[in-house]
Design an enzyme around this catalytic site. Sequence first.
Site, mmCIF file in Angstrom:
data_model
loop_
_atom_site.group_PDB
_atom_site.id
_atom_site.type_symbol
_atom_site.label_atom_id
_atom_site.label_comp_id
_atom_site.label_asym_id
_atom_site.label_seq_id
_atom_site.Cartn_x
_atom_site.Cartn_y
_atom_site.Cartn_z
ATOM 1 N N CYS A 125 37.661 34.410 43.153
ATOM 2 C CA CYS A 125 37.280 34.272 41.745
ATOM 3 C C CYS A 125 36.507 32.986 41.478
ATOM 4 C CB CYS A 125 38.496 34.363 40.834
ATOM 5 S SG CYS A 125 39.838 33.230 41.225
ATOM 6 N N HIS A 199 43.321 31.381 38.045
ATOM 7 C CA HIS A 199 42.169 32.282 38.048
ATOM 8 C C HIS A 199 40.963 31.549 37.464
ATOM 9 C CE1 HIS A 199 39.889 35.965 37.843
ATOM 10 N NE2 HIS A 199 39.778 35.894 36.530
#
Length: 262
Positions: A125, A199
Amino acid sequence: MSAPNNSDKAAVIPNDDSSEDSTKPGFYSTKEGDDFRWPPLESNPEVFAQYLHSIGLPTTFSIGEVFGFDEDLLAFIPQPVLGIIVCYERLIPKSQYREQDKGSPDNYDKVAWYMHQSGTLDNACGIIACIHAIFNCPLVTLDPSTTLGAYKQRVETFTPTVRQLALEQDKAFQQAHKKHAARGQTAAVNRDQSKVKHHFIAYVLNSDGELCELDGTKAGPVIIGKCDGDLLRGSIRAVKGKLERGEISESLSMMTFNLANE
């Protein structure tokens, strides 16, 4: 932006297994059993800048750090800010997001570039957030002989899902990612990837001056709205909103994509 074409995935991800150099830019493998586990990256501007420059980002661009949201601290950030990369810990599942925060495929054409993120790319990510920031910046020109430039040229006219599939199998990208994930504090996390709880996402301005959140795990881009051309403060307001709604914890960091200091 060219209309996405999803009619022939084989044209995007050919079987190149006969090539002698599997790390050359643009090499994709569709070989059965290929199973590269993308390790996480430390939210460290130096690690990200070295990684991106090594795969083809011109050295006229760099990655900076936001040390806090107070105006006194924001004054030190190099301008213009061309993209924002945020790393945070999610506290609620996507099903509990507000409807307007779930993203939509209807917004694909409202940004220059968007790609999805699969379970295979779970810990990629960080680089996907950087790709979103870089490929949505009109100031960036990439050399197609580099890893970054070859990837963009190869899949630019295809759908967000095919772009995801191509990155999954890009051998040159895999080698660069593995090398830079071993730097900083990331190496310790890589020994136990169950410790990865954060994230990365990106914020950019589209051609209409709208603040957009780009998170490959969502259904599509999230169009937040006008922010008077101030990407930095608009992104901070968006992050503060997530904090107030209890979507994320205060364990977060923010980096900038900007022109390098002369």
